[in-house]
Design an enzyme around this catalytic site. Sequence first.
Site, short mmCIF file in Angstrom:
data_model
loop_
_atom_site.label_atom_id
_atom_site.label_comp_id
_atom_site.label_asym_id
_atom_site.label_seq_id
_atom_site.Cartn_x
_atom_site.Cartn_y
_atom_site.Cartn_z
N SER A 29 -10.22 -0.13 7.21
CA SER A 29 -9.67 0.03 5.86
C SER A 29 -8.99 -1.20 5.28
CB SER A 29 -8.70 1.21 5.82
OG SER A 29 -9.42 2.40 5.86
N SER A 84 -9.83 2.34 2.93
CA SER A 84 -8.91 3.07 2.09
C SER A 84 -7.91 2.16 1.37
CB SER A 84 -8.13 4.06 2.95
OG SER A 84 -7.25 3.38 3.85
N LYS A 105 0.86 -1.19 0.00
CA LYS A 105 0.00 0.00 0.00
C LYS A 105 0.90 1.23 0.00
CE LYS A 105 -3.87 2.12 2.56
NZ LYS A 105 -4.84 1.96 3.66
#
Lengths: 95, 484
Positions: free
Chosen positions: B175, B151, B76
């Site tokens: 998330s 997210s 990420k």
Amino acid sequence: MAVDAQTVEKLAELARIAISEETIDEVSTRLGDVLQLVDQLQAVNTDGVEPMAHPLDEVQVLRKDEVTEPNRREEFLALAPQTEAGLYLVPKVID
Amino acid sequence: MHQLTIAEIVRGLRDRQFSSVEITSHLLERIQQLDGQYNSFITVTGDQALKEAAAADARLAEGNAHALCGVPIAHKDIFCTNGVRTSCGSKMLDNFVPPYDATVVDNFQQAGAVSLGKTNMDEFAMGSSNESSFYGPVKNPWDVQRVPGGSSGGSAAAVAARLVPGTTASDTGGSIRQPAALTGTTGLKPTYGRVSRWGMIAFASSLDQGGPITRTAEDAALMLSVMASSDKKDSTCLDRPAQDYTANLNDSIQGLKIGVPKEYFGEGLDSEIGARVQEALKEYEKLGAELVEISLPHTHLAVPAYYVIAPAEASANLSRFDGVRYGYRCENPADLRDLYMRSRGEGFGEEVKRRILVGSYALSAGYYDAYYNKAQQVRRLIKQDFVDAFSKVDVIMGPTAPNPAFKLGEKNADPVAMYLEDIYTIATNLAGLPGMSLPCGFAHNLPVGLQITGNYLDEARMLNVAHQFQQASDWHQKSAPTAE
């Protein structure tokens, strides 16, 4: 719950975030919606409840007060938008 | 080859069925061909990945490599990567190339894993739909008109699209679990402090936690075994030794007590999602578990408490982005105040600015007690609900998200409606507990996630419980139509 434009301007100043005149009404409305959501908390009886800053009751991890990282000043300065003579450059602060 | 799980890749590499260079090349080609429709990557590091893969093949040939040696993964874009842009999904950090690796990234490098690049995300991890990224929204591989959740939507979509078998992700209010649910993948948020946050760009420091998104619980166990470590660089990281989370995957769950919170099945839950979760619970009964109805009475206060605490911490954490030392700087600032105001006004997106303003409000003189202090008191009540529940049960189960993946743009005009998409996941972060989401069926032809919440540091049991379900079902093996 409405948040007036004056409050938004004050918050923007505190947070150092420029907000344009055109968007201030929208920001006021959205902030009001969020604050209405969080206002539910006011109805809860929390008398005698200790605030919880950390989810686990752990002992703070400490280390010896000695330097463990190498000096990488040049590498970090290289990330800055403007530097001169090993210093960060910003617009002049004092006339 | 792209349909292989991490465990299958590990076996394939050991048995010399293929090399790390071969599988890395295959996945890089697939990313190049297909990711245009998903937008799940911000940066692809093809050349570097091939070098890492060649080095891994050499280590494998020596015969003493780590289990994950040669396995392709992606990070990420919230994890700092030495020499590779780390944007956190923001214009503010579009030009930021860190001169260091996050501890998590370093752990995977030490293990010999191969990084294919950095996955897309909501700006500074703020969002439940992955629409707030500076690099554009991520599309859900199950229906590219829909969001993948946020997210960590890029990490989840990349796994669901079979572009990479596993990714790192982070979870502040859901998330990891919410995008895992919306994309039919398996996501694990560890106990707060189990995985180092050093080098993971901070959103809300008392809630943020890194974890993996994979296709299976077994793969999540393999990745967590690498990610979880004690770290002197992060004083909030728990001082516990690394653990092999694969060791107990095959243990029997006969007699397991599953807590089912009555508050998770009320108003606001899509009825088809509720039905799929109930069917999964029945499957657990067949496996020998016992269902116990429990109550988490302060559940309805988790979202309001979160939207005081998280913005308050974010307003402090994001104060470092001032246009002076790194990141975006506005053009021709008139003075220092103008430099701060315009750099932050132009560099941050709308959702980030909104949360900073809410945080500034909650922390400002006159409101601190009414908002911030009150939210921290409510947080303790929420934690106590879980402590009481875990005195009676081993794990807690329920839906991960109240709705299936919604259409792009559908909730943009109503932030509060968006915030409620994390209604079942947020309490876990406030309490610091570990949680997982795993696929358990379909509603409206879209994936449904089953959430498992475990007791503190009980990740091994949670993974065992999830793995046993995946041995008895095949929902985790279903592939998105666009990802065949």
